[in-house]
Motif scaffolding. Structure first.
Motif, PDB file in Angstrom:
ATOM      1  N   TYR A 130       0.849  -1.376   0.014  1.00  0.00           N
ATOM      2  CA  TYR A 130       0.001   0.068   0.179  1.00  0.00           C
ATOM      3  C   TYR A 130       0.756   1.305  -0.052  1.00  0.00           C
ATOM      4  O   TYR A 130       0.432   2.455  -0.668  1.00  0.00           O
ATOM      5  N   MET A 131       1.921   1.245   0.749  1.00  0.00           N
ATOM      6  CA  MET A 131       2.993   2.548   0.705  1.00  0.00           C
ATOM      7  C   MET A 131       3.456   2.496  -0.558  1.00  0.00           C
ATOM      8  O   MET A 131       3.787   3.854  -1.089  1.00  0.00           O
ATOM      9  N   LEU A 132       3.604   1.660  -1.547  1.00  0.00           N
ATOM     10  CA  LEU A 132       4.199   1.609  -2.625  1.00  0.00           C
ATOM     11  C   LEU A 132       3.415   2.471  -3.556  1.00  0.00           C
ATOM     12  O   LEU A 132       3.896   3.078  -4.879  1.00  0.00           O
ATOM     13  N   VAL A 133       2.047   2.457  -3.368  1.00  0.00           N
ATOM     14  CA  VAL A 133       1.340   3.339  -4.234  1.00  0.00           C
ATOM     15  C   VAL A 133       1.544   4.852  -4.369  1.00  0.00           C
ATOM     16  O   VAL A 133       1.096   5.798  -5.290  1.00  0.00           O
ATOM     17  N   ILE A 134       2.380   5.425  -3.287  1.00  0.00           N
ATOM     18  CA  ILE A 134       2.902   6.845  -3.246  1.00  0.00           C
ATOM     19  C   ILE A 134       3.883   6.792  -4.257  1.00  0.00           C
ATOM     20  O   ILE A 134       3.594   8.014  -5.223  1.00  0.00           O
ATOM     21  N   PRO A 135       4.944   6.358  -4.246  1.00  0.00           N
ATOM     22  CA  PRO A 135       5.870   6.323  -5.585  1.00  0.00           C
ATOM     23  C   PRO A 135       5.215   6.157  -6.734  1.00  0.00           C
ATOM     24  O   PRO A 135       5.495   6.950  -7.760  1.00  0.00           O
TER      25      PRO A 135
ATOM     26  N   ILE B 188       8.890   4.708 -17.075  1.00  0.00           N
ATOM     27  CA  ILE B 188       9.491   3.378 -16.570  1.00  0.00           C
ATOM     28  C   ILE B 188       9.186   3.061 -15.029  1.00  0.00           C
ATOM     29  O   ILE B 188       8.877   1.974 -14.703  1.00  0.00           O
ATOM     30  N   MET B 189       9.554   4.303 -14.245  1.00  0.00           N
ATOM     31  CA  MET B 189       9.328   3.930 -12.918  1.00  0.00           C
ATOM     32  C   MET B 189       7.819   3.855 -12.482  1.00  0.00           C
ATOM     33  O   MET B 189       7.600   3.004 -11.533  1.00  0.00           O
ATOM     34  N   ALA B 190       6.932   4.393 -13.075  1.00  0.00           N
ATOM     35  CA  ALA B 190       5.792   4.600 -12.954  1.00  0.00           C
ATOM     36  C   ALA B 190       5.219   3.089 -13.107  1.00  0.00           C
ATOM     37  O   ALA B 190       4.470   2.489 -11.923  1.00  0.00           O
ATOM     38  N   PHE B 191       5.332   2.460 -14.321  1.00  0.00           N
ATOM     39  CA  PHE B 191       4.903   1.012 -14.524  1.00  0.00           C
ATOM     40  C   PHE B 191       5.681  -0.076 -13.949  1.00  0.00           C
ATOM     41  O   PHE B 191       5.160  -1.079 -13.523  1.00  0.00           O
ATOM     42  N   PHE B 192       7.188   0.277 -13.388  1.00  0.00           N
ATOM     43  CA  PHE B 192       7.763  -0.670 -12.657  1.00  0.00           C
ATOM     44  C   PHE B 192       7.146  -0.832 -11.324  1.00  0.00           C
ATOM     45  O   PHE B 192       6.848  -1.798 -10.858  1.00  0.00           O
ATOM     46  N   VAL B 193       6.630   0.145 -10.621  1.00  0.00           N
ATOM     47  CA  VAL B 193       5.984   0.353  -9.460  1.00  0.00           C
ATOM     48  C   VAL B 193       4.730  -0.306  -9.620  1.00  0.00           C
ATOM     49  O   VAL B 193       4.283  -1.308  -8.569  1.00  0.00           O
ATOM     50  N   LEU B 194       4.002  -0.180 -10.451  1.00  0.00           N
ATOM     51  CA  LEU B 194       2.561  -0.590 -10.809  1.00  0.00           C
ATOM     52  C   LEU B 194       2.811  -2.272 -10.982  1.00  0.00           C
ATOM     53  O   LEU B 194       1.903  -3.032 -10.482  1.00  0.00           O
ATOM     54  N   PHE B 195       3.758  -2.602 -11.611  1.00  0.00           N
ATOM     55  CA  PHE B 195       3.983  -4.020 -11.728  1.00  0.00           C
ATOM     56  C   PHE B 195       4.115  -4.547 -10.299  1.00  0.00           C
ATOM     57  O   PHE B 195       3.628  -5.920 -10.174  1.00  0.00           O
ATOM     58  N   LEU B 196       5.165  -4.128  -9.468  1.00  0.00           N
ATOM     59  CA  LEU B 196       5.386  -4.674  -7.956  1.00  0.00           C
ATOM     60  C   LEU B 196       3.873  -4.846  -7.565  1.00  0.00           C
ATOM     61  O   LEU B 196       3.709  -5.742  -6.806  1.00  0.00           O
ATOM     62  N   ILE B 197       3.024  -3.666  -7.523  1.00  0.00           N
ATOM     63  CA  ILE B 197       1.790  -3.791  -6.795  1.00  0.00           C
ATOM     64  C   ILE B 197       0.955  -4.884  -7.167  1.00  0.00           C
ATOM     65  O   ILE B 197       0.178  -5.481  -6.431  1.00  0.00           O
TER      66      ILE B 197
ATOM     67  N   LEU C   8       3.565  -5.670 -25.661  1.00  0.00           N
ATOM     68  CA  LEU C   8       4.634  -6.375 -25.056  1.00  0.00           C
ATOM     69  C   LEU C   8       3.976  -7.330 -24.108  1.00  0.00           C
ATOM     70  O   LEU C   8       4.716  -8.717 -24.142  1.00  0.00           O
ATOM     71  N   GLY C   9       3.002  -7.049 -23.571  1.00  0.00           N
ATOM     72  CA  GLY C   9       2.501  -7.924 -22.567  1.00  0.00           C
ATOM     73  C   GLY C   9       1.784  -8.983 -23.084  1.00  0.00           C
ATOM     74  O   GLY C   9       1.922 -10.286 -22.477  1.00  0.00           O
ATOM     75  N   ILE C  10       1.228  -8.768 -24.283  1.00  0.00           N
ATOM     76  CA  ILE C  10       0.547  -9.868 -25.047  1.00  0.00           C
ATOM     77  C   ILE C  10       1.385 -11.134 -25.607  1.00  0.00           C
ATOM     78  O   ILE C  10       1.357 -12.334 -25.499  1.00  0.00           O
TER      79      ILE C  10
END
Length: 441
Positions: free
Chosen positions: A162-167, A185-194, A240-242
């Motif tokens: 939940y704290m990761l949502v802030i970054p 890249i950082m936004a989608f990297f953190v979203l991937f972790l979530i 890329l995801g597909i």
């Protein structure tokens, strides 16, 4: 090399954040007893600092928050007197007092950053992200495997995700407003972790936050953002995801089954998964909440035998004598300190929402923080709000007040009166010294 000393002003909010499990685990790896001891020390230390600092700087609060702070303080004083009368000790059960002590984090962080407008939000963002990555690499490296994903071995606690949502919000917002490949890249990297760590409550909270964020950007941002700029990005990521998923899912079809199972758990929250477990806990304690709705059970609640039993072994879920541990902020607060305690928190939060409606524009940081704290309504359904949430709420209120002309005028008038008093005292002291000198001559 010039050092950026503004990071020193992040120390108060770091003090609250390190009480999250991901930081405690790094203090004492694989030692839950030591982690508990560190947490107990940090909670007591932060509570004393928060109450003392807020009381000393009460004049810096807005009139409404000053009233709310005093009411919260009076509730604590009432509990102290109750403890003295019934148990001959001022704080018989710290576990119960903590339920309201956490509210003081709001006022501590609010008053500190109201006085010291030097915090750089990126310091908070990188503190969270670096702390999380270190925890995963050093403490839970096994949680990064596909087997951990398919077996639902999340490793990292929900509050840490939940704290990761802030970054995530910070980088996404920076990309939307200013662009840049790195921030994208950082936004989608953190979203991937979530997404990867599978805490469904955090998924729902993130979706809620994004909805609020979009509304705030559309109606409160002075700089208009064209969300269509995200379409090419999503198309590339989707393509890329597909391609990658077609390869991965052919080897590991259980991943699809895991996502289907998670969605099914969300849809059938009262029958299966952890949602069913929480629903059973709610029904077990609801009669006690209803009978003590206004003021809560307080110390009697701590002494109440565990009401939540496991069906398979007909034994209490939690060990007795340590209080009750709820998986819902609302149930936790209502059970211990009642509707009055809940309103001491809610009214402060509604105050922040009210300021948003009054302001014509919000800046980028105000939008990010306000969108995040809005999710407390959702996250609190399944989990007790983490320590850092109160700190972020206090920071949000300070940011909302940072360009408040009325409040700035109040502080300027206060400072002017204070300087006038100091000057007057100096003049009086100088006059008295002259009189003494004259008499001696």
């Amino acid at each position: 090399m010039k050092l950026n000393y503004s990071i020193l002003f992040a120390a108060p909010i770091f003090l609250i954040m390190i009480m999250d499990t991901m930081f405690l685990e790094m203090m004492a790896p694989n030692n839950e007893a030591a982690q508990g001891s560190y947490l107990s020390i940090l909670v007591k230390l932060s509570a004393m600092i928060s109450m003392g600092y807020s009381l000393y700087n009460i004049k810096y609060m807005s009139p409404f928050l000053r009233v709310m702070f005093v009411l919260t303080l009076l509730y604590v004083v009432g509990m102290v007197f109750e403890s003295l009368l019934k148990y001959n000790t001022p704080m018989i059960y710290p576990h119960v007092f903590q339920k309201i002590f956490f509210f003081f984090y709001i006022y501590f962080i609010y008053t500190f950053y109201k006085k010291n407008e030097y915090l750089n939000l990126q310091h908070v963002v990188w503190f969270i992200l670096i702390g999380f990555l270190l925890n995963v690499v050093l403490i839970h490296p096994d949680s990064l495997s596909l087997s951990a994903f398919t077996n639902h071995e999340r490793g990292v606690y929900a509050t840490s995700i939940y704290m990761l949502v802030i970054p995530f919000l910070y980088f996404m917002s920076k990309y939307l407003f200013k662009g840049g490949l790195f921030t994208m890249i950082m936004a989608f990297f953190v979203l991937f972790l979530i997404i990867f760590f599978q805490h469904r409550t955090v998924w729902i909270s993130t979706a809620f936050i994004l909805s609020v964020y979009i509304l705030l950007v559309n109606f409160k941002s002075k700089t208009k953002v064209n969300f269509k700029k995200l379409i090419p990005l999503f198309l590339v990521i989707g393509l890329l995801g597909i391609i990658s998923s077609a390869f991965i899912f052919s080897i590991h079809p259980e991943i699809i089954e895991k996502f289907q199972e998670s969605v099914s758990d969300i849809e059938n929250y009262d029958k299966q998964g952890t949602g069913g477990w929480r629903y059973q806990q709610l029904t077990s304690y609801l009669p006690f909440v209803q009978d003590n709705f206004v003021w809560g059970m307080r110390f009697e609640g701590f002494e109440l035998p565990i009401q939540f039993y496991r069906d398979d072994i007909d034994q209490p879920v939690f060990e007795g004598g340590n209080g009750h541990h709820f998986h819902s902020f609302y149930l936790d607060v209502l059970f211990y300190i009642g509707f009055v305690g809940l309103m001491l928190f809610w009214l402060v939060k509604f105050y922040g929402i009210g300021k948003v409606f009054k302001k014509k524009y919000l800046n980028q940081e105000q939008i990010v923080l306000m969108a995040f704290i809005s999710s407390g309504f959702v996250f609190g359904l399944s989990y007790v709000l983490p320590y850092f949430f109160y700190a972020i709420l206090g920071l949000t209120l300070a940011y909302l007040d940072s360009d408040d002309d009325e409040q700035k005028t109040f502080l300027q008038d206060f400072a002017k009166r204070r300087n006038e008093r100091i000057a007057s005292k100096r003049l009086q002291l100088k006059s008295s010294k002259l009189l003494v000198t004259s008499s001696q001559e």
